[in-house]
Design a protein around this motif. Sequence first.
Motif, PDB file in Angstrom:
ATOM      1  N   PHE A 176     -25.508   2.796  43.259  1.00  0.00           N
ATOM      2  CA  PHE A 176     -26.465   2.157  43.689  1.00  0.00           C
ATOM      3  C   PHE A 176     -25.914   1.247  44.864  1.00  0.00           C
ATOM      4  O   PHE A 176     -26.586   0.946  45.654  1.00  0.00           O
ATOM      5  N   THR A 177     -24.833   0.600  44.523  1.00  0.00           N
ATOM      6  CA  THR A 177     -24.217  -0.426  45.601  1.00  0.00           C
ATOM      7  C   THR A 177     -24.026   0.554  46.856  1.00  0.00           C
ATOM      8  O   THR A 177     -24.204  -0.074  48.028  1.00  0.00           O
ATOM      9  N   HIS A 178     -23.626   1.800  46.774  1.00  0.00           N
ATOM     10  CA  HIS A 178     -23.123   2.441  48.041  1.00  0.00           C
ATOM     11  C   HIS A 178     -24.640   2.876  48.593  1.00  0.00           C
ATOM     12  O   HIS A 178     -24.458   2.881  49.852  1.00  0.00           O
ATOM     13  N   ARG A 179     -25.526   3.318  48.168  1.00  0.00           N
ATOM     14  CA  ARG A 179     -26.638   3.638  48.532  1.00  0.00           C
ATOM     15  C   ARG A 179     -27.196   2.347  49.419  1.00  0.00           C
ATOM     16  O   ARG A 179     -27.792   2.444  50.517  1.00  0.00           O
ATOM     17  N   LEU A 180     -27.111   1.128  48.751  1.00  0.00           N
ATOM     18  CA  LEU A 180     -27.454  -0.095  49.236  1.00  0.00           C
ATOM     19  C   LEU A 180     -26.721  -0.359  50.597  1.00  0.00           C
ATOM     20  O   LEU A 180     -27.216  -0.799  51.506  1.00  0.00           O
ATOM     21  N   PHE A 181     -25.347   0.005  50.573  1.00  0.00           N
ATOM     22  CA  PHE A 181     -24.337  -0.212  51.642  1.00  0.00           C
ATOM     23  C   PHE A 181     -24.900   0.515  52.868  1.00  0.00           C
ATOM     24  O   PHE A 181     -24.471   0.172  53.846  1.00  0.00           O
ATOM     25  N   HIS A 182     -25.739   1.591  52.768  1.00  0.00           N
ATOM     26  CA  HIS A 182     -26.052   2.524  53.651  1.00  0.00           C
ATOM     27  C   HIS A 182     -27.634   2.046  54.292  1.00  0.00           C
ATOM     28  O   HIS A 182     -27.838   2.775  55.370  1.00  0.00           O
ATOM     29  N   HIS A 183     -28.039   1.088  53.814  1.00  0.00           N
ATOM     30  CA  HIS A 183     -29.183   0.662  54.308  1.00  0.00           C
ATOM     31  C   HIS A 183     -28.763  -0.048  55.835  1.00  0.00           C
ATOM     32  O   HIS A 183     -27.914  -0.606  56.028  1.00  0.00           O
TER      33      HIS A 183
END
Length: 173
Positions: A40-47
């Motif tokens: 979830f943090t990694h996916r958020l970092f791709h925002h």
Amino acid sequence: MSSYDSGLTRLYTDFRGHELWYFIISYIGVLILQDSYFYFTHRLFHHPLLFQKLHQGHHQSRHPTPWTSFAFDPLEAVVQSLFFIVIVYLIPLHFITLIAVLITMTIWAVVNHLGLDRLPLSFPHHWLGKWFIGPAHHSLHHLKYQVHYGLYFTFWDNILGTQDPNYERKIRE
């Protein structure tokens, strides 16, 4: 006086504190929790609003190498380290269990950044390997930023639709 010395953390050193099964369950449990946190943090970092500030440095390598596994933007490193800071206050862990998780994380990251040309593309895609992230899986993340966000397991990618729809076909070719 440290948090450990004050008894604020749940870390312990006495082997008599828990049965052997607890060491195994706590190790696996922390890996599952870390994988979820990472996804979830990694996916958020791709925002788009966060990518340049938090994660772009890691993606300088379109074709990852083992060194890529250590390429973190400073804020990304802080966010990822927060997992361990919180977990030692919440879950009773033997120091050896914590060290085992950190060693697993490091080795797993290096292996997953070996790139497509270091291991056979089919590695490790036998019946059990489909549940784990390997070099081929993670290399696609470096080529296609919107897929494959997990750390150890493909669970969240499969459940939340971030598994490359052509991945299964590509590894069989």
